[in-house]
Structure formats: structure tokens, C-alpha cells
Design a protein around this motif. Sequence first.
Motif, PDB file in Angstrom:
ATOM      1  N   TYR A  49      -5.622  -4.238  -5.619  1.00  0.00           N
ATOM      2  CA  TYR A  49      -5.090  -4.384  -4.264  1.00  0.00           C
ATOM      3  C   TYR A  49      -5.553  -3.230  -3.374  1.00  0.00           C
ATOM      4  N   MET A  50      -5.433  -2.005  -3.888  1.00  0.00           N
ATOM      5  CA  MET A  50      -5.853  -0.844  -3.098  1.00  0.00           C
ATOM      6  C   MET A  50      -7.346  -0.918  -2.800  1.00  0.00           C
TER       7      MET A  50
ATOM      8  N   LEU B 117      -8.425   8.356   7.761  1.00  0.00           N
ATOM      9  CA  LEU B 117      -9.793   8.686   8.168  1.00  0.00           C
ATOM     10  C   LEU B 117     -10.425   7.693   9.155  1.00  0.00           C
ATOM     11  N   PRO B 118     -10.349   6.375   8.909  1.00  0.00           N
ATOM     12  CA  PRO B 118     -10.973   5.447   9.869  1.00  0.00           C
ATOM     13  C   PRO B 118     -10.368   5.544  11.264  1.00  0.00           C
TER      14      PRO B 118
ATOM     15  N   ILE C 177       2.640   1.628  -3.367  1.00  0.00           N
ATOM     16  CA  ILE C 177       1.745   2.062  -4.444  1.00  0.00           C
ATOM     17  C   ILE C 177       1.419   3.548  -4.289  1.00  0.00           C
ATOM     18  N   ILE C 178       1.076   3.952  -3.041  1.00  0.00           N
ATOM     19  CA  ILE C 178       0.728   5.366  -2.837  1.00  0.00           C
ATOM     20  C   ILE C 178       1.924   6.268  -3.155  1.00  0.00           C
TER      21      ILE C 178
ATOM     22  N   TYR D  14     -13.019   0.208   5.259  1.00  0.00           N
ATOM     23  CA  TYR D  14     -14.276   0.954   5.341  1.00  0.00           C
ATOM     24  C   TYR D  14     -15.536   0.112   5.530  1.00  0.00           C
TER      25      TYR D  14
ATOM     26  N   ILE E 288     -17.223   0.242   8.964  1.00  0.00           N
ATOM     27  CA  ILE E 288     -17.823   1.548   9.233  1.00  0.00           C
ATOM     28  C   ILE E 288     -19.128   1.693   8.452  1.00  0.00           C
TER      29      ILE E 288
ATOM     30  N   LYS F   2      -1.877  12.736  -1.432  1.00  0.00           N
ATOM     31  CA  LYS F   2      -2.445  13.361  -0.247  1.00  0.00           C
ATOM     32  C   LYS F   2      -3.834  12.798   0.062  1.00  0.00           C
ATOM     33  N   MET F   3      -4.638  12.675  -1.008  1.00  0.00           N
ATOM     34  CA  MET F   3      -5.998  12.167  -0.864  1.00  0.00           C
ATOM     35  C   MET F   3      -5.977  10.722  -0.349  1.00  0.00           C
ATOM     36  N   MET F   4      -5.091   9.911  -0.923  1.00  0.00           N
ATOM     37  CA  MET F   4      -4.999   8.499  -0.532  1.00  0.00           C
ATOM     38  C   MET F   4      -4.622   8.365   0.938  1.00  0.00           C
TER      39      MET F   4
ATOM     40  N   PHE G 197      -9.016  -0.771   0.884  1.00  0.00           N
ATOM     41  CA  PHE G 197     -10.028   0.220   1.266  1.00  0.00           C
ATOM     42  C   PHE G 197     -11.332  -0.460   1.684  1.00  0.00           C
TER      43      PHE G 197
ATOM     44  N   VAL H   8       0.844  -1.199   0.000  1.00  0.00           N
ATOM     45  CA  VAL H   8       0.000   0.000   0.000  1.00  0.00           C
ATOM     46  C   VAL H   8       0.880   1.251   0.000  1.00  0.00           C
TER      47      VAL H   8
ATOM     48  N   PHE I 248      -5.027  10.574   3.232  1.00  0.00           N
ATOM     49  CA  PHE I 248      -6.180  11.074   3.974  1.00  0.00           C
ATOM     50  C   PHE I 248      -7.217   9.962   4.174  1.00  0.00           C
ATOM     51  N   LEU I 249      -7.483   9.214   3.098  1.00  0.00           N
ATOM     52  CA  LEU I 249      -8.456   8.129   3.201  1.00  0.00           C
ATOM     53  C   LEU I 249      -7.956   6.986   4.080  1.00  0.00           C
ATOM     54  N   MET I 250      -6.635   6.810   4.136  1.00  0.00           N
ATOM     55  CA  MET I 250      -6.063   5.769   4.994  1.00  0.00           C
ATOM     56  C   MET I 250      -6.212   6.132   6.468  1.00  0.00           C
TER      57      MET I 250
ATOM     58  N   PRO J 110      -3.004   1.450   9.791  1.00  0.00           N
ATOM     59  CA  PRO J 110      -2.510   2.774   9.383  1.00  0.00           C
ATOM     60  C   PRO J 110      -1.203   3.168  10.067  1.00  0.00           C
TER      61      PRO J 110
END
Lengths: 311, 264
Positions: free
Chosen positions: B9-10, A135-136, A117-118, B18, B21, A127-129, B14, A114, A131-133, A189
Motif C-alpha cells: 500500500y505504501m 517532499l513533493p 501505517i506510518i 512521485y 515528478i 521521520k523519514m517517511m 509513493f 498511510v 519527510f518523503l510524504m 499530504p
Amino acid sequence: MNKNSRFLASPYLVWMAIFIIVPLILIAVFACTTVITVDADGNRLSEEQIESMTAEYYEEYGEDAEIPEDMFTEKTIFSWENLLSVSTYMPTLISSIWLAFIATLICLLLGYPVAYIISRINVSKQKMMIFLMILPMWINFLLRTYAWMTILENNGLLNKFLGLFGLGPFQFINTKGAVVLGMVYNYLPFMILPLYSVMTKIDNRTIEAARDLGAGSVNIFRRVVFPLSTSGIVSGFSMVFVPAVSTFIISKMLGGGTNMLIGDLIDLQFLGASYNPHLGSAISLVLMVFILVCMSITNSLDDEEMEGVIV
Amino acid sequence: MKKHVSRIYMAIIFFFLYSPIAIMALFSFNAAKSRTVWTGFTLDWYSKLFHNETIINSLGVTIIVAVIASVISTVLGTAAAIGIFNMKKKTRGIVMYFTYLPLLNPEIVTGVSLMLLFVFAGMQMSFVTLTLAHISFCVPYVILNVLPKLRQMDMSLCEAAQDLGCSQRGVFTKVILPEIMPGVLTGFLMSITYSIDDFVISYFTHGANSQNLSVTIYSMTRKKVSPEINALSTIIFLVVLTILLVMNISDSRKQKKLREGAAA
């Protein structure tokens, strides 16, 4: 700025002494002492002796008699027995370390690709990716663990889903696997972030250069990406392992009380059924020493981090 | 081909992060108490949640503790960082070692050690002990955020200000403080976040009438079935999402302006 501004630290130094140093000393003191019951002559009494003496007393003077105050007195003495008795809990300690280790390893295996890849996609998407990682992580971790309870229950969603295909039901909850899953879910994370922060510094041209010089994917990983990411692996490892090994909520909620971890033992001694802060302190002390030793080993593996810790 | 593999994979990762939730959010609208069978749409759990006194009280405790703890630890930590920065290397090393200790230590050990301290001092667990405990785990974050800013600062600025007739206090408010402000703010925000999110340390130091939200959630999960929890976590998720999105958008706008400024 001058030397005089040193005094600005003094309120904090007082604070530090009271709230960091004294509590740790208390843990050590509690771990090395124990409460015993002695008779009128000062001889130590065991639980059975106390029971039989009380029974004898009642037999002699009747059920309603009041036990004289000097018959039993409680005394706090210096003793190694709590620290020594930690050894009887070794299986729990070892299984905590083992489960936390497996969870950390899974986090590494899942998180490494992960992070890689990011780190290779274009910067604005990175940045967005990330952020999504993260968030939970902002949802209270009790709630996240509770969500897994719903899924893993015997008549929970996962078993319902498998039932559609005529599979199961399987026992998911209250197993060691569920505890490991909870750890992986909660701490993944923590592994991805430090890995990402070192991998984003790897220049794409370094990888291209390796490819131009004839390295295959395996060699690029083994000789370029992996060596450049070791510091991230080390810090990710400790960021996941430390909370995983000392957790008591995940094991309580997903392990169902049968899969006790070292954190559950400590909890039991302080706020649980078997109240004994001396034993609890002894276990805490052992856990703390174990973690600090592990940390100093991993830090010495990684000099850059060492600087961060000591300076 | 490679791109597809990494996309899939991503997507799996995700999905893993998620789906729990999403499931909670879905079942917060479920009419039945069941956590697995869908019987119909309702908003009952949300209205029950807002009439649940325990939850509203503990939300209040969480916010008040977070604000008090982060303000005090920001002041204490900023002053400490400036003092530590000016210490001799050896003393600084020792002080920093003890500052890092609570961060390296497992939370449960910090929790029980503070509990022992309060019991030893003869204090009843209460709002006060909870706040003191929160301050003590927040201060290190402030110090660790302010120290690097001090290190990056050009110290000749202070001397220049003094040469130009600035008083000691003026040097602090007009030179040092603006320079380290980003670190102070980050420390403050981290303190608030950690304080709101903390469970383990609060669990050992809260009093009967000073439960924060995490402790209340914990006692709710012990009772097994309470769909209000689903409603609560959906609300928390939406609030956090909004705050973070607003922060991110304003951040990227600022950056865009900066870039445009640089281009012009």
C-alpha cells in the motif's frame, strides 16, 4: 514583562486594519454596489437601450458624430443585484463543493491507512517517511499540476501505456475526474499530516489492551483508533476542503475550461474576460461566508481545536 | 501477511506521489519538444532555461520579495506577538480572530480583496504591491509561532532580571528574545517558504514587471509546450531535496549528540 509592552502590537494593529479589515470591508462594499449608466434625466438605461440610443444618434447625425458627454453617465449605486445574481451561478458553486467534497473524501480514504501505517513503524523511520510524504509539496504546485497534464493528455503517457495493451485511447484530461485527481494529488499530504500527528499519540499499549480484551481488528478500529483520531480527521478535512473548493488553477489546467469552478468565476471577474469586480466581490463574499460557516461548524465539533483558534 | 499488505500500500502511494515528478525529470533530458516520445538525451533545455531572461528575472523577484517580506513580517510579527501576549483577554481574542482570518479564508478571496485595496488606494500593481501582499500573509505565521513560546516562558525570569538591575531593553534582548528565538526562526522560515511558493495571491497583486516565479510558470503552462518547465522543476526538486536533507542530517546529528550527552 509589563503592561507597557502592549504598545509593541500597535504597528501590527495598524497593519491589520489596513491589510485585513479594510480589504474585507471593500469586498462587502463592492458586493453591495453596482455601476449603472443613466441618461441626461437620471433614468437607468439597460444595455439594449444604450445600444439603440447610440444607433439612433448615429443615424440622425451621421457615423462620425461625437456622442455628447451628458447623454450617458456612469454612476455607482447601492444594489443587491450582484448578490442576488450569484444565485444564477449556484450550479457552479454546488459542483465546486461536490468535487471538493469527493476529493477530500478520497484523500481521507487514501491518507488514513498511510497515517496509521506510518504511526506504527519505529520512530526513526517515521521521520523519514513523513519527510518523503512532504517532499513533493515543496515543488511549486503549478509544476505538479502541469506534470499531470503531460500524463493525462489525449496522446499522453497514460493513453500510450494503455495502448500497449490495446486499450483506449480514453478521454482523461478535461474531465471532472481529472480535476478531482489534481485536487487529491495536490492536497493529499494536507490530510496525512494532521492524521499522523494525532495517531502518533495513540499508545500501542492501548491497542494491545483492546486485543487482550478480545477485540477483533474491526472493533479495535471502531472503538479505539477511530475515536482517538477524530480531531485529526476534522482538521485534515478542512485543510483539504478549503483549498480544493476555491481552486482555479487545477480546474483550468486539468478541467480544460469546461469544468468551471467557483474560483474560475471569481478569476474571470477580476483578471479575466468578463471584468466585473462587483459581481466578483459578491461571489467571493458568498464563498467566504460559506467557508467560515463550515469552519465554525467543524471547530465546534472539535473542542480542542477551538481553543487553538480562539486563544 | 499484514506487513506485506501495508508495504504494498505504501509503495502504491509513493508511486502516486512521485511518478509525475519522475516523468518530468526524465523528459527534461528529452531531445525532442514532445512530452511523450523519447528521442534522445540532451541538456539543451537546461541551457535554454539559464538564458531565458523572463525566468531569471522572475527568480530574482521571487528571492527579493521573499527576503524583504519575511524580514519585515518577522519584526512586525514578533513585536505584535509580545504586545498581544500582554493584552487583556477580550482584546486579545478580537485581535487573534482577525489574525486567523487570512489563514481560514480561501487564498483567492485574500488575493482579490488585496487587489481591491490597491486599486482603491490608486496604486498601480507593482513590486511594492506584491511585497505588501506577501508581508500581509506572512505576519500571521510569525505571530502564531512566537505566541506559544511566550506562553511557555517563565515570566518570573523577567522579574528576576529586573530585580538584578536589568534595564527594560536588557530584559528584552537578554531574557525574552533568547527564549522565543526558536519560534521567531520558525516563523521566519515559514514566511520565506510560503512567499516563494505562493501563486494565488501573487497572481492578483503582481505588476507587469514584477512577476515572481510562480506567475511566470503559470504563463508558461498556458502556452502548453515548453520543456524548459521540466528542467526548471527538476532543478527546484533537487535544490529542495538537498536543503531538506542537509537540515535533517544536521538535526539528527544534534539529537544524537544530545542523547550521547545524556548517556554520559
